[in-house]
Design a protein around this motif. Structure first.
Motif, PDB file in Angstrom:
ATOM      1  N   UNK A   1     -10.099  14.776  -1.137  1.00 35.00           N
ATOM      2  CA  UNK A   1      -9.049  14.086  -0.367  1.00 35.00           C
ATOM      3  C   UNK A   1      -7.775  14.002  -1.213  1.00 35.00           C
ATOM      4  N   UNK A   2      -6.649  13.720  -0.535  1.00 37.38           N
ATOM      5  CA  UNK A   2      -5.323  13.691  -1.179  1.00 37.38           C
ATOM      6  C   UNK A   2      -5.331  12.751  -2.395  1.00 37.38           C
ATOM      7  N   UNK A   3      -5.017  13.321  -3.568  1.00 40.04           N
ATOM      8  CA  UNK A   3      -5.163  12.573  -4.824  1.00 40.04           C
ATOM      9  C   UNK A   3      -4.289  11.317  -4.894  1.00 40.04           C
TER      10      UNK A   3
ATOM     11  N   UNK B   1       0.849  -1.208   0.000  1.00 38.31           N
ATOM     12  CA  UNK B   1       0.000   0.000   0.000  1.00 38.31           C
ATOM     13  C   UNK B   1       0.879   1.250   0.000  1.00 38.31           C
ATOM     14  N   UNK B   2       1.958   1.193   0.776  1.00 37.00           N
ATOM     15  CA  UNK B   2       2.889   2.335   0.800  1.00 37.00           C
ATOM     16  C   UNK B   2       3.483   2.548  -0.588  1.00 37.00           C
TER      17      UNK B   2
ATOM     18  N   UNK C   1       4.256   5.353  -5.858  1.00 38.49           N
ATOM     19  CA  UNK C   1       4.156   5.298  -7.325  1.00 38.49           C
ATOM     20  C   UNK C   1       3.161   6.318  -7.853  1.00 38.49           C
ATOM     21  N   UNK C   2       2.072   6.533  -7.110  1.00 37.78           N
ATOM     22  CA  UNK C   2       1.067   7.506  -7.573  1.00 37.78           C
ATOM     23  C   UNK C   2       1.672   8.906  -7.613  1.00 37.78           C
ATOM     24  N   UNK C   3       2.475   9.226  -6.626  1.00 39.30           N
ATOM     25  CA  UNK C   3       3.133  10.554  -6.625  1.00 39.30           C
ATOM     26  C   UNK C   3       4.092  10.633  -7.813  1.00 39.30           C
TER      27      UNK C   3
ATOM     28  N   UNK D   1      -3.051   9.524  -2.581  1.00 37.21           N
ATOM     29  CA  UNK D   1      -3.446   8.542  -1.562  1.00 37.21           C
ATOM     30  C   UNK D   1      -4.759   7.869  -1.952  1.00 37.21           C
ATOM     31  N   UNK D   2      -5.591   8.578  -2.695  1.00 36.78           N
ATOM     32  CA  UNK D   2      -6.815   7.944  -3.213  1.00 36.78           C
ATOM     33  C   UNK D   2      -6.431   6.793  -4.144  1.00 36.78           C
ATOM     34  N   UNK D   3      -5.408   7.019  -4.967  1.00 39.46           N
ATOM     35  CA  UNK D   3      -4.963   5.947  -5.890  1.00 39.46           C
ATOM     36  C   UNK D   3      -4.465   4.743  -5.106  1.00 39.46           C
ATOM     37  N   UNK D   4      -3.706   5.016  -4.027  1.00 37.74           N
ATOM     38  CA  UNK D   4      -3.153   3.910  -3.241  1.00 37.74           C
ATOM     39  C   UNK D   4      -4.271   3.131  -2.550  1.00 37.74           C
ATOM     40  N   UNK D   5      -5.297   3.819  -2.102  1.00 43.27           N
ATOM     41  CA  UNK D   5      -6.409   3.110  -1.443  1.00 43.27           C
ATOM     42  C   UNK D   5      -7.227   2.337  -2.490  1.00 43.27           C
ATOM     43  N   UNK D   6      -7.319   2.874  -3.698  1.00 39.47           N
ATOM     44  CA  UNK D   6      -7.994   2.125  -4.774  1.00 39.47           C
ATOM     45  C   UNK D   6      -7.274   0.789  -4.963  1.00 39.47           C
TER      46      UNK D   6
END
Ligand SMILES: Cc1ncc(COP(=O)(O)O)c(C=O)c1O
Length: 394
Positions: free
Chosen positions: A272-274, A46-47, A52-54, A276-281
């Motif tokens: 919400x933080x963009x 998840x981290x 990677x999203x950033x 981090x949304x990808x990581x939660x997806x």
């Protein structure tokens, strides 16, 4: 000219006692079994997804009601675990934590004079949430269980008596913070009947849905007959994915309510933080064993702390879900729950949360709350301190 520069609303509640007890823990060098923030690391995968999203340059505002990838992932996860068919375009709103989700929801549905039914003891935020949204809270007591086979319960007559023409919402948190109660099918059905009789919305805070023990099943209010159109589900990533600092939550609501909620949410936070949304997806798509392991691991921690605090002489009620356990205060002579918690942090070097932070007007009920969402070594250190302190006392 004298003027009141502080609003009546802000003046009508104090700072969070839960967050305050973490400061007490630091000041007294106590083992922190207070706030519900795990002290162990988030899953590597998840981290990595966040990093990677950033790096993929997902660093600007997401769509205000949530990145499509995350809304799609929420819908897929709801289908997988709850059998729900949701339209991510119309029924899901991503927020800055379940905290904002609850606030945006109440601001979107409450009118002056509307009443909100809240089970007491209640998650600390619901008090200020009600005041800020203008709702008049009506509290219904949860009573402690008699033994380990039972759970905290509400009295049906007391609950039915709390409903009236002014009732707009009932807030249900299951699994429950602070009690560890899991609302069973029959209890949810009784609430559902009352909601339909009085035309009331059920707002269900399900943030601990995957932290549930002893084979108990999480009951989804929205799935009960007649409840889909009057249930607003509040949820978030904090507890399931051990990311309390990421501030990702979400709301599932029928389209007409979602339209109103999205407007409030947009002007409160934009989104919400963009990354981090990808990581939660990504996290939501993890295999079933990730979720099974979560409950199993927390159940082990529950058993560890429950046995430990009991050996130290605390009665402690067995929780069936979430990661808290409540215990009656085993000593007399303290002015209130808060004073005992401070005393225990200073003299016993264990920080807990006084249960009067979960009651109307902070009325003491002679109990404290321990959090076991912690590393084993933290729990063992806390148990040792409690035993040492009680050995001195007894
Ligand atoms: C019942 C309940 N709801 C909401 C929250 C806060 O959730 P979030 O971190 O998503 O804002 C907590 C945190 O302890 C909680 O216990």
């Amino acid at each position: 000219m004298s003027k009141d520069l502080i609003s009546h609303k802000a003046n009508s509640f104090g700072e969070s006692i839960i967050r305050g007890m973490t400061r007490v823990a630091t000041a007294t060098k106590a083992v922190n079994l207070a706030q519900g923030a795990p002290d162990f690391p988030t899953d590597e995968r998840i981290k990595q997804a966040a990093i990677e999203a950033i790096q993929r340059n997902i660093n600007q505002y997401a769509i205000t009601w949530g990145a499509k990838s995350l809304r799609d992932a929420i819908a897929a996860k709801e289908k997988r675990f709850r059998g729900r068919d949701l339209d991510p375009g119309k029924e899901i709103t991503v927020c800055c934590g379940a905290t904002e989700a609850m606030m945006s929801t109440l601001l979107a549905v409450i009118n002056p004079g509307d009443e909100a039914i809240v089970f007491e003891p209640f998650y600390e935020n619901y008090g200020p949430d009600s005041i800020l949204s203008g709702a008049i809270p009506r509290y219904v007591k949860l009573h402690p269980p008699a033994n380990d086979q039972e759970d905290w319960y509400y009295d049906e007559h007391e609950l039915a008596a709390a409903f009236n023409d002014r009732t707009k919402v009932i807030i249900i948190n299951t699994p429950n913070n602070p009690t560890g109660k899991v609302f069973r099918q029959k209890e949810m059905e009784f609430i559902a009947q009352l909601c339909q009789k009085w035309n009331v919305l059920a707002v269900t805070d399900e943030i601990y849905e995957h932290i549930i023990y002893d084979g108990e099943k999480h009951v989804t209010m929205a799935n009960l007959p007649g409840m889909k159109d009057r249930t607003i589900t509040i949820n978030g990533a904090s507890k399931t994915f051990t990311v309390t600092g990421w501030r990702i939550g979400y709301i599932i609501a029928p389209e007409n309510l979602t339209v109103a909620i999205r407007k409030v949410h947009d002007y409160l936070t934009i989104g919400a933080a963009a990354p981090l949304q990808e990581a939660i997806a990504f996290a939501m798509g993890l295999p079933d064993d990730f979720f099974q392991h979560l409950s199993k691991d927390y159940q082990r921690k529950r058993d560890l702390l429950l046995a430990g605090v009991r050996e130290a002489g605390f009665k402690a009620y067995k929780p069936w879900g979430a990661y808290y356990l409540v215990s009656p205060i085993p000593e007399a002579g303290f002015k209130n729950d808060y004073d005992y918690s401070i005393h225990l942090a200073e003299k016993g070097h264990v920080a807990t949360v006084p249960m009067n932070s979960f009651t109307l007007e902070h009325t003491s009920i002679g109990m404290i709350r321990f959090c076991f969402g912690k590393k084993d070594e933290t729990l063992l250190a806390g148990i040792e301190k409690l035993k040492a302190y009680r050995a001195v006392k007894v």
